[in-house]
Each structure stands twice: as structure tokens, then as C-alpha cells.
Design an enzyme around this catalytic site. Structure first.
Site, short mmCIF file in Angstrom:
data_model
loop_
_atom_site.label_atom_id
_atom_site.label_comp_id
_atom_site.label_asym_id
_atom_site.label_seq_id
_atom_site.Cartn_x
_atom_site.Cartn_y
_atom_site.Cartn_z
N GLY A 271 0.78 -1.24 0.00
CA GLY A 271 0.00 0.00 0.00
C GLY A 271 0.81 1.28 0.00
O GLY A 271 0.33 2.31 0.48
N THR A 272 2.03 1.25 -0.58
CA THR A 272 2.77 2.52 -0.63
C THR A 272 2.09 3.51 -1.58
O THR A 272 2.15 4.72 -1.36
CB THR A 272 4.24 2.33 -1.06
OG1 THR A 272 4.30 1.82 -2.38
CG2 THR A 272 4.98 1.39 -0.12
N ASN A 273 1.45 3.00 -2.62
CA ASN A 273 0.71 3.92 -3.50
C ASN A 273 -0.52 4.48 -2.80
O ASN A 273 -0.85 5.65 -2.98
CB ASN A 273 0.33 3.22 -4.81
CG ASN A 273 1.47 3.22 -5.79
OD1 ASN A 273 1.82 4.25 -6.36
ND2 ASN A 273 2.11 2.07 -5.97
N MET B 263 -3.82 -6.69 -7.25
CA MET B 263 -3.23 -7.78 -8.02
C MET B 263 -4.25 -8.79 -8.55
O MET B 263 -3.89 -9.94 -8.79
CB MET B 263 -2.19 -8.51 -7.17
CG MET B 263 -1.09 -7.60 -6.66
SD MET B 263 -0.22 -6.76 -8.00
CE MET B 263 1.10 -5.98 -7.08
N ILE C 191 -7.52 -9.82 -11.28
CA ILE C 191 -8.15 -9.47 -12.56
C ILE C 191 -9.65 -9.25 -12.31
O ILE C 191 -10.29 -10.02 -11.58
CB ILE C 191 -7.93 -10.61 -13.59
CG1 ILE C 191 -6.42 -10.80 -13.85
CG2 ILE C 191 -8.69 -10.37 -14.88
CD1 ILE C 191 -5.73 -9.68 -14.60
N LEU C 192 -10.19 -8.20 -12.91
CA LEU C 192 -11.61 -7.89 -12.73
C LEU C 192 -12.42 -8.39 -13.92
O LEU C 192 -11.91 -8.43 -15.05
CB LEU C 192 -11.78 -6.37 -12.60
CG LEU C 192 -11.10 -5.75 -11.37
CD1 LEU C 192 -10.97 -4.25 -11.52
CD2 LEU C 192 -11.87 -6.12 -10.11
N ASN D 7 -5.52 2.62 -13.10
CA ASN D 7 -4.56 1.68 -12.54
C ASN D 7 -3.16 2.28 -12.67
O ASN D 7 -2.87 3.00 -13.62
CB ASN D 7 -4.62 0.36 -13.34
CG ASN D 7 -3.60 -0.67 -12.87
OD1 ASN D 7 -3.48 -0.93 -11.67
ND2 ASN D 7 -2.86 -1.26 -13.81
N HIS E 147 0.74 1.11 -13.17
CA HIS E 147 1.54 -0.04 -13.56
C HIS E 147 3.01 0.37 -13.58
O HIS E 147 3.36 1.42 -14.11
CB HIS E 147 1.10 -0.56 -14.94
CG HIS E 147 1.85 -1.79 -15.33
ND1 HIS E 147 1.56 -3.04 -14.82
CD2 HIS E 147 2.92 -1.96 -16.15
CE1 HIS E 147 2.40 -3.92 -15.30
NE2 HIS E 147 3.24 -3.30 -16.12
C1 GAR Z 1 3.39 -1.11 -7.36
O1 GAR Z 1 4.67 -1.04 -7.93
C2 GAR Z 1 2.34 -1.12 -8.44
O2 GAR Z 1 2.65 -0.32 -9.53
C3 GAR Z 1 2.35 -2.58 -8.83
O3 GAR Z 1 2.52 -3.28 -7.63
C4 GAR Z 1 3.19 -2.46 -6.66
C5 GAR Z 1 2.32 -2.35 -5.45
O4 GAR Z 1 2.96 -1.65 -4.41
N1 GAR Z 1 1.15 -2.92 -9.53
C6 GAR Z 1 1.09 -3.81 -10.51
O5 GAR Z 1 2.05 -4.48 -10.86
C7 GAR Z 1 -0.27 -3.99 -11.14
N2 GAR Z 1 -0.13 -4.61 -12.43
P1 GAR Z 1 2.15 -0.96 -3.24
O6 GAR Z 1 1.20 -2.00 -2.67
O7 GAR Z 1 3.22 -0.60 -2.25
O8 GAR Z 1 1.43 0.25 -3.78
#
Ligand code: GAR
Length: 209
Positions: free
Chosen positions: A13-15, A92, A94-95, A109, A111
Site C-alpha cells: 500500500g505505498t501507493n 493484483m 483481474i476484474l 490503474n 503499472h
Molecule cells: C506497485 O509497484 C504497483 O505499480 C504494482 O505493484 C506495486 C504495489 O505496491 N502494480 C502492478 O504491478 C499492477 N499490475 P504498493 O502496494 O506498495 O502500492
């Protein structure tokens, strides 16, 4: 009126944290995080939601037999939240197309590569960076895009390139891409969406500044 944002997460969940911080610092002015939904009960992202006082829900992928059942439960949860925007922030799963149609042009999203490189089925999380290093690219980056029925195939909103260093491990590259691109692009795209500045024209997203 502030737009209602639902953030879907699966892991660290850093994003999500970047979105919370951007809301607090005023980078996101036109929307509020109405809820966080996690596909895993163990996701650290849930602790971040709790610490920020944001309502959170778990729709555990493991407790649903297939993608249909899982997406239906997510839809049910979202019907109560009534979001204007659904943000996939490290989500992570698929919907289903039913889910995507219900929120057409309302799902974005992030990526961790420059789409159309290193994306699509099997490219998620750290795997994206392992593949980029294996290929030997000198730049990678991040993309924020609308979600359609093709995995990582929707119209691109924002992209940012990030340097790949010769000695990079996948983890080091992942961290640099998060810091320099993802955590900046995602809040920016959210504010553009919530302030009505994004116009979709076929495959192209026009940013009306
Ligand atoms: C992030 O790098 C995000 O871009 C990626 O997973 C990580 C999640 O980190 N997402 C994907 O690969 C989706 N296809 P987070 O949980 O710390 O945000």
C-alpha cells in the site's frame, strides 16, 4: 462537491499512502478517499487506511472460488460506497468485464513500467522489474491508465521514465520507480480526473489544463 474515491489494494500500500499524503498536502483537492478495499486480509495497506481514519473493507480473493464470484462481491461492496472513481493501487486481481462495464472510464490503474513494455498477463509487482532487468532496458518507468477489458490495455493518462542503473537489483529498480514516478503520477492523475480535466477520445486521453 468532492469526488468519491475508492482505492483497491492487495499488499503493502505505498501507493495508497502516496494518495493519502497527497490528499493531506493538497495535491488532491477535488476528491476524497471514501473507502479502501483489500483483496487480502493481511495487506499492510489496511493498517495505512486505519491509521488515516479511512473506512476499509476486505473482500478476500482466497475466499471466493473464482474471479466472477470475487468481482460480484467487490461490486456489491462498491454499490454502498458509490465511488466516482475506482483506483487500483497495487491491486493484483483481474476484474471481470461486468465490473469494468459498471465503472466504464471510472477505473484507473498504476503499472510499474512504460506500457506497452512489460505489461499484460503475468506482469505484476516485482516480476515487472525482473523482466525489465533481464531484457536489459536502460529506462523503465510507470504508467497510469484507464482500465478496460485488456490487462494493462486501457488509454494512457500519464507516464514517466526512470533510469535503470547497471548494478540495479529488481528491488532497487522497483523502489526508484515508485519514488520517482508512481507516487507522483498516481495522485496527479487522480486530481486531474476529479477536477474534470481528463477527456477520453478513443485511445487518447486529453488533459485539459
Ligand atoms: C506497485 O509497484 C504497483 O505499480 C504494482 O505493484 C506495486 C504495489 O505496491 N502494480 C502492478 O504491478 C499492477 N499490475 P504498493 O502496494 O506498495 O502500492
Amino acid at each position: 462537491m468532492l469526488k468519491r474515491i475508492a482505492v483497491l489494494v492487495s499488499g503493502g500500500g505505498t501507493n495508497l499512502q502516496a494518495i493519502i499524503d497527497a490528499r493531506e498536502s493538497g495535491i488532491i483537492k477535488s476528491g476524497e478517499i471514501s473507502a479502501v478495499i483489500s483483496s487480502s486480509k493481511d495487506a499492510y495497506a489496511l493498517k495505512r487506511a486505519e491509521a488515516a481514519g479511512i473506512p476499509y473493507f476486505v473482500v478476500d480473493r482466497k475466499e471466493h472460488k473464482d474471479s466472477d464470484e470475487f468481482s460480484n462481491k467487490l461490486l456489491e461492496t462498491l454499490e454502498d460506497i458509490k465511488p466516482d472513481l475506482v483506483v487500483l493501487a497495487g491491486f493484483m486481481c483481474i476484474l471481470t468485464s461486468e465490473f469494468i462495464k459498471r465503472f466504464e472510464n471510472q477505473i484507473i490503474n498504476v503499472h510499474p513500467s512504460l506500457i506497452p513494455s512489460f505489461c499484460g498477463g503475468g506482469y505484476y509487482g516485482i516480476k515487472v522489474h525482473e523482466k525489465a532487468l533481464e531484457y536489459g532496458v536502460k529506462i523503465s518507468g510507470a504508467t497510469v491508465h484507464f482500465v478496460n477489458e485488456i490487462t494493462d490495455g486501457g488509454a494512457i493518462i500519464l507516464q514517466k521514465a526512470v533510469e535503470v542503473k547497471e548494478e540495479d537489483s529488481a528491488e532497487e529498480l522497483q523502489r526508484r520507480i515508485m519514488e520517482q514516478a508512481e507516487w507522483k503520477l498516481l495522485p496527479k492523475a487522480i486530481e486531474l480526473f476529479c477536477s474534470g480535466k481528463l477527456e477520453i477520445n478513443g485511445r487518447k486521453v486529453i488533459v485539459k489544463e
